[in-house]
Motif scaffolding. Sequence first.
Motif, short mmCIF file in Angstrom:
data_model
loop_
_atom_site.label_atom_id
_atom_site.label_comp_id
_atom_site.label_asym_id
_atom_site.label_seq_id
_atom_site.Cartn_x
_atom_site.Cartn_y
_atom_site.Cartn_z
N UNK A 1 -3.88 -10.10 -2.88
CA UNK A 1 -2.67 -10.43 -2.11
C UNK A 1 -1.51 -9.47 -2.36
N UNK A 2 -1.85 -8.21 -2.68
CA UNK A 2 -0.82 -7.18 -2.86
C UNK A 2 -0.80 -6.33 -1.58
N UNK A 3 -0.24 -6.93 -0.54
CA UNK A 3 -0.39 -6.36 0.80
C UNK A 3 0.40 -5.08 1.01
N UNK A 4 1.57 -4.98 0.40
CA UNK A 4 2.38 -3.77 0.55
C UNK A 4 1.68 -2.57 -0.08
N UNK A 5 1.11 -2.77 -1.27
CA UNK A 5 0.36 -1.69 -1.92
C UNK A 5 -0.90 -1.36 -1.13
N UNK A 6 -1.58 -2.41 -0.65
CA UNK A 6 -2.80 -2.20 0.12
C UNK A 6 -2.51 -1.38 1.37
N UNK A 7 -1.39 -1.68 2.03
CA UNK A 7 -1.00 -0.96 3.24
C UNK A 7 -0.87 0.53 2.97
N UNK A 8 -0.26 0.86 1.85
CA UNK A 8 -0.08 2.27 1.48
C UNK A 8 -1.43 2.98 1.33
N UNK A 9 -2.38 2.32 0.67
CA UNK A 9 -3.70 2.92 0.46
C UNK A 9 -4.49 3.00 1.76
N UNK A 10 -4.37 1.99 2.61
CA UNK A 10 -5.10 2.04 3.89
C UNK A 10 -4.56 3.14 4.79
N UNK A 11 -3.25 3.41 4.72
CA UNK A 11 -2.70 4.51 5.52
C UNK A 11 -3.21 5.86 5.02
#
Length: 338
Positions: free
Chosen positions: A177-187
Amino acid sequence: MYKSYYILFIILSLHFLNASGQSIDSLFTQVKQAKTDGEKLDYLNLLTNKLRKDHKDTTYIFYKHLIDLGKQKKDSIILSKAYLEYSKKYIDQKKFENSKIYLDSALNIIQKPQSKELSYIYCNAITVKGNLCHYHGDYNNALKTFQKALTIAEKHHFEKYKLFNLNNIASLLIYLSKFKEALSYYKKNLIQSKKVGYQNLTDYSLINIAICYDFLKKPDSARFYSTKAILNAKKHQNLSHLAISYNLNGKLLTQAYQYKSALKDFKKAIKINPNDYRFYINRGYIYKRNGEYTKAKKDYLKAETLLIQQKTKDFLPKVYDSISNLYYKQGNYKIADD
């Protein structure tokens, strides 16, 4: 014993040819005769990829032969690669303890890799170690291990493992549930997948970027990326990702109260893949909201059937609650309570 394995290896390999017309025996010979470590690793990758793809029932024999060859030649590249492939084979069979034994054997050989080739195998092995941590529910160690593998991949420009580990880290962060960090890695993963031409991971990244934005309460950005995911999957005719993208876009449209458009997307998802219970649950919700209770019930019952068939029973209570709610809306209180 060594000769008997070799004879069996020859007999089996003569029956199979790889895409370039080389037999497995030919690839094995090229591994033995390679003039450089780079050449040797290239042939090992061709050989082991071929074995994983085409010889699910006989790979143990081939890997045993590679281990014997590595020991005979005292060759760290062949031996560590063979142990690592053995480990992956056991992971595929969910025999994680066996996998760990062979992974540890590979890592013991290449703890301090002295060449780019050994560093490549080491990066692969660390990635596998992260997967094992993940399978055992040790998510924090899995995250640290994937980050270590990513550091190695970036240092040596191993583009494939850079991509895989960006994806592994992002997936774990979503799970945590660390969505902001996940978003960075997915980008980052989106950029990398386009760079190396991994179309599946490009689609996957677009879908998950949309999911991250949804969790971060940024609906416009979420719909922007879900629409991009649809267009991208259409362009490359990736039907699996196209169905998932339509379903995701439908959920986002539902949240935006655009029920008519959402229904169209759920219908498209079901037409492409009629075996995903989630699509029926989502379409059933729209039908229920529109007062089309018969259609909603049909969708919920279809979802129930698929859940039972696919042995994914964790979601059954949600389906039963939805069906019960339908009966209440129709005034069938006794059936609803049952």
